[in-house]
Each structure stands twice: as C-alpha cells, then as structure tokens.
Write a protein that holds these residues in place. Structure first.
Motif, PDB file in Angstrom:
ATOM      1  N   LYS A   1       0.834  -0.140   7.927  1.00 49.60           N
ATOM      2  CA  LYS A   1       1.414   1.043   6.962  1.00 49.60           C
ATOM      3  C   LYS A   1       2.763   0.484   6.308  1.00 49.60           C
ATOM      4  O   LYS A   1       3.679  -0.351   6.894  1.00 49.60           O
ATOM      5  N   VAL A   2       2.862   0.921   5.105  1.00 51.03           N
ATOM      6  CA  VAL A   2       3.867   0.619   4.253  1.00 51.03           C
ATOM      7  C   VAL A   2       5.086   1.416   4.694  1.00 51.03           C
ATOM      8  O   VAL A   2       4.984   2.837   4.427  1.00 51.03           O
TER       9      VAL A   2
ATOM     10  N   ALA B   1       3.522   5.977  -3.402  1.00 49.43           N
ATOM     11  CA  ALA B   1       2.248   6.748  -2.974  1.00 49.43           C
ATOM     12  C   ALA B   1       1.862   7.729  -4.691  1.00 49.43           C
ATOM     13  O   ALA B   1       0.733   8.096  -4.363  1.00 49.43           O
ATOM     14  N   GLU B   2       2.908   7.749  -5.136  1.00 42.22           N
ATOM     15  CA  GLU B   2       2.678   8.820  -6.288  1.00 42.22           C
ATOM     16  C   GLU B   2       1.907   7.672  -7.521  1.00 42.22           C
ATOM     17  O   GLU B   2       1.031   8.375  -8.133  1.00 42.22           O
TER      18      GLU B   2
ATOM     19  N   TYR C   1      -4.349   1.915   0.583  1.00 39.23           N
ATOM     20  CA  TYR C   1      -4.964   3.238   0.898  1.00 39.23           C
ATOM     21  C   TYR C   1      -3.959   4.343   1.121  1.00 39.23           C
ATOM     22  O   TYR C   1      -3.051   4.027   1.807  1.00 39.23           O
ATOM     23  N   LYS C   2      -4.204   5.446   0.641  1.00 42.29           N
ATOM     24  CA  LYS C   2      -3.399   6.784   1.264  1.00 42.29           C
ATOM     25  C   LYS C   2      -4.154   7.764   1.721  1.00 42.29           C
ATOM     26  O   LYS C   2      -5.394   8.321   1.211  1.00 42.29           O
ATOM     27  N   ASP C   3      -3.739   8.140   3.116  1.00 42.03           N
ATOM     28  CA  ASP C   3      -4.491   9.188   3.731  1.00 42.03           C
ATOM     29  C   ASP C   3      -4.115  10.598   3.429  1.00 42.03           C
ATOM     30  O   ASP C   3      -3.327  10.861   2.641  1.00 42.03           O
TER      31      ASP C   3
ATOM     32  N   HIS D   1      -1.240  -1.083   3.520  1.00 41.28           N
ATOM     33  CA  HIS D   1      -1.513  -2.233   2.648  1.00 41.28           C
ATOM     34  C   HIS D   1      -2.943  -2.728   3.469  1.00 41.28           C
ATOM     35  O   HIS D   1      -2.846  -2.964   4.443  1.00 41.28           O
ATOM     36  N   THR D   2      -4.057  -2.760   2.637  1.00 41.02           N
ATOM     37  CA  THR D   2      -5.134  -3.270   3.239  1.00 41.02           C
ATOM     38  C   THR D   2      -5.684  -4.593   2.927  1.00 41.02           C
ATOM     39  O   THR D   2      -6.491  -5.186   3.585  1.00 41.02           O
TER      40      THR D   2
END
Length: 242
Positions: free
Chosen positions: A43-44, A60-61, A181-183, A190-191
């Motif tokens: 998680k970032v 995120a944007e 990835y953003k949920d 970070h993946t």
C-alpha cells in the motif's frame, strides 16, 4: 557474418528445431507472467503530488478514472537539455498503444524530475502525445530508486534494480517502470517495478530486429540508437500539444 547456405529441407529441419525452443520460451514467459501477477502488493502511504498540465495531481488522480497505472520513470533531470536516448527510444513506442491500454483499464504516464516546462519543451520536440508529469518537488523518484542524490552517489554504492550497485555505474537518474492499482475506496498499491533491461520486451523495434538477418547488429547495447530526430535525414517532427 558468415552463414552456411543449405537446401530448403535442411533449413526446415533447423527451423523446426529452433521453433521448439521458441515455444519453450513462450511457455516460460506465460509462467513468468503468472508469477508476476501473483506478487504481493504494498500500500502506498505517502501522498505524492505531481505537476501536470491540469495543475497539481496526486498519484491516485493520475489513474484518470482507471484502476491500473503504469509509470515510466523517464530519465530527464532538472536542467537537462534533452531526455535520455534510451528512454526516448522506448517512448517512441508508446503513443500507438495508448488507445488499447486506456480501453483495457490501464493509464500510462511518464514521470521525470525535470520541471514541467522542461518536460513540455522536450515532449514537443519529440512530438509525443502520452501524458508526462513532473515529480520535481516530491520524493517519488528517490523512493522508487530511479533518482539518486549527490550524497548517495558519493558513498560509492546506490540501491538500484533491487540490489546495491557501484555508484560509478549509476547516474543521478536511471530508467525504470512501475505499476500501481487503485481500489474502489481510493487506496493505491504498488504492484510491480522493473529496471535496467527489465522493460526491453516493450520496445517493438528490438523485437523486430531480433528477427532480422543481422539481429540488433550492435557492438555494445544500443550503441546505434539515436533520438528519432537525430538520425541522418530524419523527418521533421511537428510539435505536439503540451
């Protein structure tokens, strides 16, 4: 370069033997892709804010309404007259893929430490359309191990490509690519990241040359590559929108 000249039948025998190896590599690549997708995520937590043509934007944007983000860590430091030749070579392959990526829930963005006006100047020179933002006032590049301070370089070792390397083999900027990835709740993870030659398969010119009679035909890696407007008789590039 010398090659034996043989009959069609002998050529087919040799080609079928190579085909078996190519299929083996394809199956191995599929397995590697599955292992890549199975990596755990991080998680970032840090709030990175970038300079963009639309003003300040958080990480995120940058997803622009999609759930997946690919970041190209483009080597263009503050005050540089031009971007890295290798990064520029890779970037030439991006624009044609944008419509396919964006319609498959993936946003692509290049990130550099150079201030936005310097990014725009080079982007316009190259005629690219992909989104390119500045991390100039953030720790983003340093946290993802693609930028190094003078103090880090002076220590003789820097952390790059998941290991310590000699600072003599590094620069203030190095290449890389990261995935996020953003949920639905807006959390960013970070993946994946890759560095050095890790994104080489994304460069279509290499893949075509690997099938040409002379291959890449280079004495050292990419010694023949130039920015696309620096080749002899290169076509004039029309400026793009910022």
């Amino acid at each position: 370069m010398h090659h034996p000249v043989v009959s069609r039948e002998e050529w087919l025998e040799a080609r079928r033997a190579l085909l078996a190896r190519e299929k083996e590599m394809t199956r191995l690549r599929d397995k590697l892709n599955a292992e890549r997708l199975a990596l755990p995520w991080v998680k970032v937590e840090k709030n990175y804010v970038f300079d963009t043509v639309e003003g300040k934007k958080t990480l995120a944007e940058l997803f622009d309404g999609r759930s997946q983000l690919i970041v190209n860590h483009f080597m263009l430091g503050p005050g540089w007259e031009a971007g890295c030749v290798g990064c520029s070579f890779g970037a030439d392959h991006i624009d044609g893929a944008l419509v396919h990526l964006e319609n498959h829930d993936v946003t692509f963005v290049a990130v550099s430490r150079a201030p936005l006006p310097e990014i725009h100047a080079y982007k316009n020179r190259m005629g690219w359309r992909f989104n390119w933002v500045s991390s100039h006032d953030t720790d983003f590049n340093y946290d993802y191990q693609v930028s190094f301070t003078p103090e880090e370089l002076a220590k003789g070792k820097v952390f790059y490509n998941f290991t310590e390397i000699d600072a003599a083999d590094a620069f203030e900027e190095l290449p890389g690519m990261s995935a996020f990835y953003k949920d639905e709740a807006g959390n960013v993870f970070h993946t994946y990241s890759t560095y050095a030659r890790g994104a080489e398969e994304l460069i279509g010119t290499f893949m075509i040359l690997d099938r040409a009679p002379k291959g890449r035909n280079e004495t050292t890696i990419m010694n023949w590559v130039r920015r696309h407007d620096e080749y002899e008789n290169a076509p004039k590039q029309q400026a793009c929108c910022a």
